[in-house]
Design an enzyme around this catalytic site. Structure first.
Site, mmCIF file in Angstrom:
data_model
loop_
_atom_site.group_PDB
_atom_site.id
_atom_site.type_symbol
_atom_site.label_atom_id
_atom_site.label_comp_id
_atom_site.label_asym_id
_atom_site.label_seq_id
_atom_site.Cartn_x
_atom_site.Cartn_y
_atom_site.Cartn_z
ATOM 1 C CD GLN A 152 3.672 5.491 2.673
ATOM 2 O OE1 GLN A 152 2.584 5.008 2.398
ATOM 3 N NE2 GLN A 152 4.753 4.759 2.922
ATOM 4 C CG HIS A 171 1.194 6.150 6.073
ATOM 5 N ND1 HIS A 171 2.381 6.679 6.525
ATOM 6 C CD2 HIS A 171 1.450 4.859 5.741
ATOM 7 C CE1 HIS A 171 3.322 5.744 6.471
ATOM 8 N NE2 HIS A 171 2.779 4.634 6.011
ATOM 9 N N GLY A 222 0.824 -1.192 0.000
ATOM 10 C CA GLY A 222 0.000 0.000 0.000
ATOM 11 C C GLY A 222 0.859 1.242 0.000
ATOM 12 C CG HIS A 246 0.493 0.454 7.322
ATOM 13 N ND1 HIS A 246 1.531 0.017 8.107
ATOM 14 C CD2 HIS A 246 1.056 1.290 6.404
ATOM 15 C CE1 HIS A 246 2.670 0.570 7.684
ATOM 16 N NE2 HIS A 246 2.399 1.344 6.652
ATOM 17 C CD GLU A 247 -0.481 2.199 3.086
ATOM 18 O OE1 GLU A 247 -0.138 3.401 3.009
ATOM 19 O OE2 GLU A 247 0.352 1.278 3.168
ATOM 20 C CB CYS A 290 6.311 1.393 6.513
ATOM 21 S SG CYS A 290 5.652 2.903 5.787
ATOM 22 C CG LEU A 291 6.612 0.670 0.305
ATOM 23 C CD1 LEU A 291 5.748 1.115 -0.873
ATOM 24 C CD2 LEU A 291 7.669 -0.330 -0.138
#
Length: 156
Positions: free
Chosen positions: A51, A136, A46, A132-133, A90-91
């Protein structure tokens, strides 16, 4: 479409609350297309708009069950139940992982790229990714929710 740079740990934009999307126009479509290309190139589950440096409430989720892409604009978690505790990464935090408790099932209300409202439900990994997203978008990163941080050895 273009692959955008993913904001990394330490950038203050990761801790800022994103603003609602109000214009469902070509600019939004380009952002969503770029986010899809970016998350796929990074082999992620995601990606949230902040991000990639954009403070708007938009996320991309890769549904690993059927390899589909889910676009959520202005997402809101309506319901959640159950509990799961699992490792998250996480990216924006490459090589970092933590044990995070999340609901096992969530129902989300969002808009598509044209502004149409819809609801979607997810369980297990999909529920975790929605949470999670969405976190963010509220300036919350997984490390803030982690009960403990894992080493890369823990992940093998």
């Amino acid at each position: 479409m273009a692959i955008r740079n993913i904001v990394q740990d330490g950038d203050p934009i990761l801790n800022k609350t994103c603003r609602p999307v109000e214009k469902f126009d070509e600019k939004l479509a380009i952002l969503l297309d770029d986010m899809i290309e970016t998350v796929l190139a990074a082999n992620g589950a995601g990606l949230a708009a902040n991000q990639v440096g954009i403070l708007r409430r938009a996320i991309i989720v890769v549904n690993i069950e059927d390899d589909s892409i889910i676009e959520l604009v202005n997402p809101e978690i309506l319901e959640s139940d159950g509990e799961q505790d699992g490792a998250e990464g996480c990216l924006s935090f490459p090589g970092q992982y933590g044990m995070v408790k999340r609901p096992n099932h969530v129902k989300v209300r969002a808009q598509d790229r044209k502004g149409n409202f819809f609801e979607i439900e997810g369980t297990e990994f999909l529920a975790r990714t929605f949470c999670h997203e969405t976190d963010h978008l509220n300036g919350i990163v997984f490390k803030q929710r982690a009960s403990r941080i894992l080493s890369e050895d823990d992940m093998e």
